[in-house]
Design a protein around this motif. Structure first.
Motif, PDB file in Angstrom:
ATOM      1  N   ILE A  59       0.840  -1.196   0.000  1.00  0.00           N
ATOM      2  CA  ILE A  59       0.000   0.000   0.000  1.00  0.00           C
ATOM      3  C   ILE A  59       0.875   1.246   0.000  1.00  0.00           C
ATOM      4  O   ILE A  59       0.610   2.215  -0.723  1.00  0.00           O
ATOM      5  CB  ILE A  59      -0.962  -0.022   1.201  1.00  0.00           C
ATOM      6  N   VAL A 116      -3.606  -3.248  -5.979  1.00  0.00           N
ATOM      7  CA  VAL A 116      -3.707  -2.667  -4.637  1.00  0.00           C
ATOM      8  C   VAL A 116      -4.957  -1.796  -4.571  1.00  0.00           C
ATOM      9  O   VAL A 116      -5.142  -0.892  -5.403  1.00  0.00           O
ATOM     10  CB  VAL A 116      -2.459  -1.830  -4.303  1.00  0.00           C
ATOM     11  N   ALA A 117      -5.809  -2.047  -3.599  1.00  0.00           N
ATOM     12  CA  ALA A 117      -7.031  -1.260  -3.432  1.00  0.00           C
ATOM     13  C   ALA A 117      -6.668   0.178  -3.078  1.00  0.00           C
ATOM     14  O   ALA A 117      -5.766   0.424  -2.274  1.00  0.00           O
ATOM     15  CB  ALA A 117      -7.910  -1.865  -2.357  1.00  0.00           C
ATOM     16  N   GLU A 119      -8.900   2.285  -1.779  1.00  0.00           N
ATOM     17  CA  GLU A 119      -9.872   2.722  -0.781  1.00  0.00           C
ATOM     18  C   GLU A 119      -9.956   1.646   0.291  1.00  0.00           C
ATOM     19  O   GLU A 119      -9.661   0.476   0.024  1.00  0.00           O
ATOM     20  CB  GLU A 119     -11.241   2.929  -1.435  1.00  0.00           C
ATOM     21  N   PRO A 120     -10.312   1.999   1.513  1.00  0.00           N
ATOM     22  CA  PRO A 120     -10.457   0.985   2.560  1.00  0.00           C
ATOM     23  C   PRO A 120     -11.569   0.004   2.201  1.00  0.00           C
ATOM     24  O   PRO A 120     -12.670   0.413   1.848  1.00  0.00           O
ATOM     25  CB  PRO A 120     -10.824   1.808   3.810  1.00  0.00           C
ATOM     26  N   LEU A 121     -11.275  -1.285   2.294  1.00  0.00           N
ATOM     27  CA  LEU A 121     -12.256  -2.316   1.958  1.00  0.00           C
ATOM     28  C   LEU A 121     -12.299  -3.333   3.082  1.00  0.00           C
ATOM     29  O   LEU A 121     -11.369  -4.114   3.256  1.00  0.00           O
ATOM     30  CB  LEU A 121     -11.887  -3.004   0.636  1.00  0.00           C
ATOM     31  N   ASP A 122     -13.370  -3.316   3.852  1.00  0.00           N
ATOM     32  CA  ASP A 122     -13.525  -4.287   4.926  1.00  0.00           C
ATOM     33  C   ASP A 122     -13.841  -5.655   4.344  1.00  0.00           C
ATOM     34  O   ASP A 122     -14.722  -5.791   3.491  1.00  0.00           O
ATOM     35  CB  ASP A 122     -14.648  -3.866   5.877  1.00  0.00           C
ATOM     36  N   THR A 125     -10.083  -8.531  -0.029  1.00  0.00           N
ATOM     37  CA  THR A 125      -8.636  -8.556  -0.174  1.00  0.00           C
ATOM     38  C   THR A 125      -8.146  -7.260  -0.805  1.00  0.00           C
ATOM     39  O   THR A 125      -8.578  -6.881  -1.884  1.00  0.00           O
ATOM     40  CB  THR A 125      -8.215  -9.753  -1.046  1.00  0.00           C
ATOM     41  N   SER A 126      -7.237  -6.579  -0.133  1.00  0.00           N
ATOM     42  CA  SER A 126      -6.790  -5.263  -0.595  1.00  0.00           C
ATOM     43  C   SER A 126      -5.526  -5.322  -1.435  1.00  0.00           C
ATOM     44  O   SER A 126      -5.244  -4.380  -2.176  1.00  0.00           O
ATOM     45  CB  SER A 126      -6.574  -4.323   0.592  1.00  0.00           C
ATOM     46  N   CYS A 144     -12.611  -7.794  -8.578  1.00  0.00           N
ATOM     47  CA  CYS A 144     -12.331  -6.435  -8.099  1.00  0.00           C
ATOM     48  C   CYS A 144     -12.973  -5.321  -8.916  1.00  0.00           C
ATOM     49  O   CYS A 144     -12.711  -4.145  -8.658  1.00  0.00           O
ATOM     50  CB  CYS A 144     -10.813  -6.207  -8.073  1.00  0.00           C
ATOM     51  N   TYR A 149      -8.951   0.134  -7.839  1.00  0.00           N
ATOM     52  CA  TYR A 149      -7.673  -0.555  -7.642  1.00  0.00           C
ATOM     53  C   TYR A 149      -6.619   0.050  -8.566  1.00  0.00           C
ATOM     54  O   TYR A 149      -6.945   0.624  -9.610  1.00  0.00           O
ATOM     55  CB  TYR A 149      -7.793  -2.045  -7.989  1.00  0.00           C
TER      56      TYR A 149
END
Length: 233
Positions: A59, A116-117, A119-122, A125-126, A144, A149
């Motif tokens: 990240i 790589v995400a 934005e925050p993703l609960d 998989t980021s 995705c 991403y």
């Protein structure tokens, strides 16, 4: 192409789908279900990164080049000798986009790229390791496509910003970019301009895409290396 702009002229339908998904996964049962789904063997080719230190490292690496803020705005680092072009898209990467990117990444010596995400993703998989192959990019798109991403070359020589707003951005040296879009920089810019001014779009949609186009083609080219350019403006 999404029909969202033709109805309310704000953001593409994918953003509505993300909001629904976020509401759905707010319940404990949904969170557990999605977490299990994200780690299932449906990922036969791409590799989820599970180590927290590695996730943080990737990240951080990616954020050197591209950032994202709520409201759909991105920032892109001006890298010396890089160019960037926007490309129309309704689902991240169509099959033709995937084929072009595979050739461009392979010709630049990449066997793997990082997804790589932005934005925050609960419970999603980021960070993923994607083989530069048809199966790899197809699987990435399936898993995705509803999120923002970045695809970062393993050697950090190029970048693809995959957005949920009916376009993506290709950045890298001119050879990589021209191979990734299979046309010259000028032709790619003109193609996106035609897309932005399609008569079926609302005025808000055209203004949105024009803002992306101006930021990428004017602001990015004029920025000094090390500066960050925001898009849309």
């Amino acid at each position: 192409r999404s029909a969202h702009f033709r109805t309310d002229g704000l953001f593409p339908c994918a953003r509505r789908a993300v909001k629904v998904l976020q509401q759905f996964r707010s319940t404990p049962r949904a969170a557990a279900t999605l977490s299990k789904f994200a780690m299932t063997n449906s990922m036969n080719h791409i590799q989820p990164v599970l180590d927290s230190d590695e996730i943080t490292r990737m990240i951080t690496r990616t954020n050197k080049f591209v950032g994202y803020s709520e409201g759909g705005r991105f920032t892109l680092l001006r890298v010396a000798e890089w160019i960037a072009v926007p490309v129309q898209s309704s689902s991240h990467l169509c099959e033709a986009d995937q084929e072009r990117l595979i050739r461009a990444f392979q010709n630049s010596g990449q066997k793997w790229v990082w997804a790589v995400a932005l934005e925050p993703l609960d419970n999603v998989t980021s960070v993923l390791r994607i083989p530069v192959s048809g199966q790899g990019l197809q699987e990435f798109n399936r898993e995705c496509a509803h999120f923002n991403y970045a695809l970062l070359a393993e050697d950090e020589s190029s970048l693809v910003v995959c957005t949920t707003d009916d376009y993506f951005v290709v950045a890298g040296n001119p050879t990589f970019v021209s191979e990734a879009v299979e046309r010259s920089e000028a032709e790619a810019i003109e193609a996106f301009r035609r897309f932005a001014h399609d008569p079926s779009w609302t005025e808000k949609a055209t203004a949105f895409f024009d803002s992306v186009l101006r930021a990428i083609t004017e602001d990015y080219g004029a920025a000094a290396p090390g500066e960050r350019v925001r898009f849309p403006r």
